[in-house]
Design a protein around this motif. Sequence first.
Motif, PDB file in Angstrom:
ATOM      1  N   UNK A  78       0.819  -1.210   0.000  1.00 44.32           N
ATOM      2  CA  UNK A  78       0.000   0.000   0.000  1.00 44.32           C
ATOM      3  C   UNK A  78       0.858   1.267   0.000  1.00 44.32           C
ATOM      4  N   UNK A  79       1.902   1.265   0.813  1.00 42.44           N
ATOM      5  CA  UNK A  79       2.713   2.473   0.918  1.00 42.44           C
ATOM      6  C   UNK A  79       4.191   2.240   0.756  1.00 42.44           C
ATOM      7  N   UNK A  80       4.558   1.134   0.086  1.00 41.42           N
ATOM      8  CA  UNK A  80       5.969   0.799   0.004  1.00 41.42           C
ATOM      9  C   UNK A  80       6.270  -0.094  -1.187  1.00 41.42           C
ATOM     10  N   UNK A  81       7.381   0.222  -1.878  1.00 43.76           N
ATOM     11  CA  UNK A  81       7.873  -0.648  -2.941  1.00 43.76           C
ATOM     12  C   UNK A  81       8.602  -1.830  -2.318  1.00 43.76           C
ATOM     13  N   UNK A  82       8.616  -2.950  -3.018  1.00 44.40           N
ATOM     14  CA  UNK A  82       9.279  -4.136  -2.485  1.00 44.40           C
ATOM     15  C   UNK A  82       9.566  -5.107  -3.624  1.00 44.40           C
ATOM     16  N   UNK A  83      10.696  -5.786  -3.547  1.00 45.80           N
ATOM     17  CA  UNK A  83      10.983  -6.879  -4.465  1.00 45.80           C
ATOM     18  C   UNK A  83      10.824  -6.540  -5.929  1.00 45.80           C
ATOM     19  N   UNK A  84      11.411  -5.426  -6.371  1.00 46.52           N
ATOM     20  CA  UNK A  84      11.386  -4.972  -7.773  1.00 46.52           C
ATOM     21  C   UNK A  84      10.034  -4.384  -8.194  1.00 46.52           C
TER      22      UNK A  84
ATOM     23  N   UNK B 239      13.690 -18.277   0.848  1.00 44.27           N
ATOM     24  CA  UNK B 239      13.510 -17.342  -0.264  1.00 44.27           C
ATOM     25  C   UNK B 239      12.680 -16.128   0.124  1.00 44.27           C
ATOM     26  N   UNK B 240      13.024 -14.979  -0.436  1.00 46.67           N
ATOM     27  CA  UNK B 240      12.220 -13.762  -0.328  1.00 46.67           C
ATOM     28  C   UNK B 240      10.801 -14.066  -0.819  1.00 46.67           C
ATOM     29  N   UNK B 241       9.750 -13.524  -0.193  1.00 44.58           N
ATOM     30  CA  UNK B 241       9.753 -12.584   0.925  1.00 44.58           C
ATOM     31  C   UNK B 241       9.643 -13.237   2.303  1.00 44.58           C
ATOM     32  N   UNK B 242       9.746 -14.567   2.360  1.00 43.42           N
ATOM     33  CA  UNK B 242       9.722 -15.244   3.655  1.00 43.42           C
ATOM     34  C   UNK B 242       8.329 -15.533   4.187  1.00 43.42           C
ATOM     35  N   UNK B 243       7.304 -15.214   3.410  1.00 38.38           N
ATOM     36  CA  UNK B 243       5.917 -15.435   3.830  1.00 38.38           C
ATOM     37  C   UNK B 243       5.285 -16.501   2.936  1.00 38.38           C
ATOM     38  N   UNK B 244       3.972 -16.703   3.111  1.00 37.63           N
ATOM     39  CA  UNK B 244       3.265 -17.677   2.294  1.00 37.63           C
ATOM     40  C   UNK B 244       3.168 -19.034   2.933  1.00 37.63           C
TER      41      UNK B 244
END
Length: 386
Positions: free
Chosen positions: A137-143, A199-204
Amino acid sequence: MNHDAVFVHSDQLLRYRFSENHPFNQFRLTLAIDLLRQLGALDDSQIIEPRMATDKELTLIHDPEYVEAVKKAGHGELSEAAGEGYGLGTEDTPMFKDMHEVSALLVGGTLTAADQVMTDKANHAIHLGGGLHHGFRGKASGFCIYNDSSVAIKYLQEKYNARVLYVDTDAHHGDGVQWSFYDDPEVATYSIHETGRYLFPGTGNVNERGHGHGYGYSFNVPLDAFTEDESWLSSYETTLREVAHFFKPDVILTQNGADAHYYDPLTHLSATMNIYKRIPALAHELAHEYCDGRWIAVGGGGYDIWRVVPRAWSLLWLEMSGQQQLTQSFPKEWITKWQPKAPHPLPSSWTDPDDMYPAIPRKSEIMEKNQLTVDKLLYPLRDHTK
């Protein structure tokens, strides 16, 4: 005029480029489109120009302050310190000229595809420039600067009152899309990916199932590192069929990252081109079974831009446009044209050789772990449908 499938593209999308050596390289679009043209599978009548997303559309998902920060960053007016709070100017997501304008065009491409499908101008629409599933929502991440899939899903809800099934087959978890709709029962998010342990992003994780009214509408299939075709496809086929049957969507939006392949330099899975033939075939089947054919496809990750992405994304378009027969041979003209620039020998076939990689010592253990994950994911669904 209704087309069975349309292809959303503009060479302006190639301007989404962080730096010369950054792993995210939209030149893969050029390679994929040229492969399709050499096949005779794509002509100008099927191509639709993307439009730019408006600020109002971007803020369906993104904070207005973040959109303003991206604009400033692209005009050299955002300091490094200020950019850091927005995920801009990092190693993953460096600032570049006109980053707002090209990112808004990228989002607009996915909205263009959505409108084509939802107004019955096409049954299916593809936008390979999209699929930036890590944007928040308020941030770029992972390209990813703006999250085109999240914006498109919200747009589909507000403009067309649609129940959306989001299917993410990128090797990285589709975190940005999941969190955008984590409490929304009108959106089901499905992601099959390499486990976040490595592996990024470490969630899921499989126990990320949603929150509040959205509990039970988030689905994750985290696969063990070094998973091969058989286990990958079995996990995908079994889980996605049951998720679609449970949710019964109005439209399916698929994110088609091509980084689960053994050659991909950023991931640890051991899939071959076999999965990239089956991924779109199942999505196509489910779209007709539940959605009167309404299927929107976007791109995503994929960092072996020479050997993997052009073939994977060509197979996606060939399935979507009903031209699967063109895979009977591979165009030598494409190899001749691009081999002088490629850092590896280019493939001469749609499939990979059987000896592409050495035998995986833990194969049976990996398959068993993945099956346990599938069972854990499906247990509540099976209980629900009794």
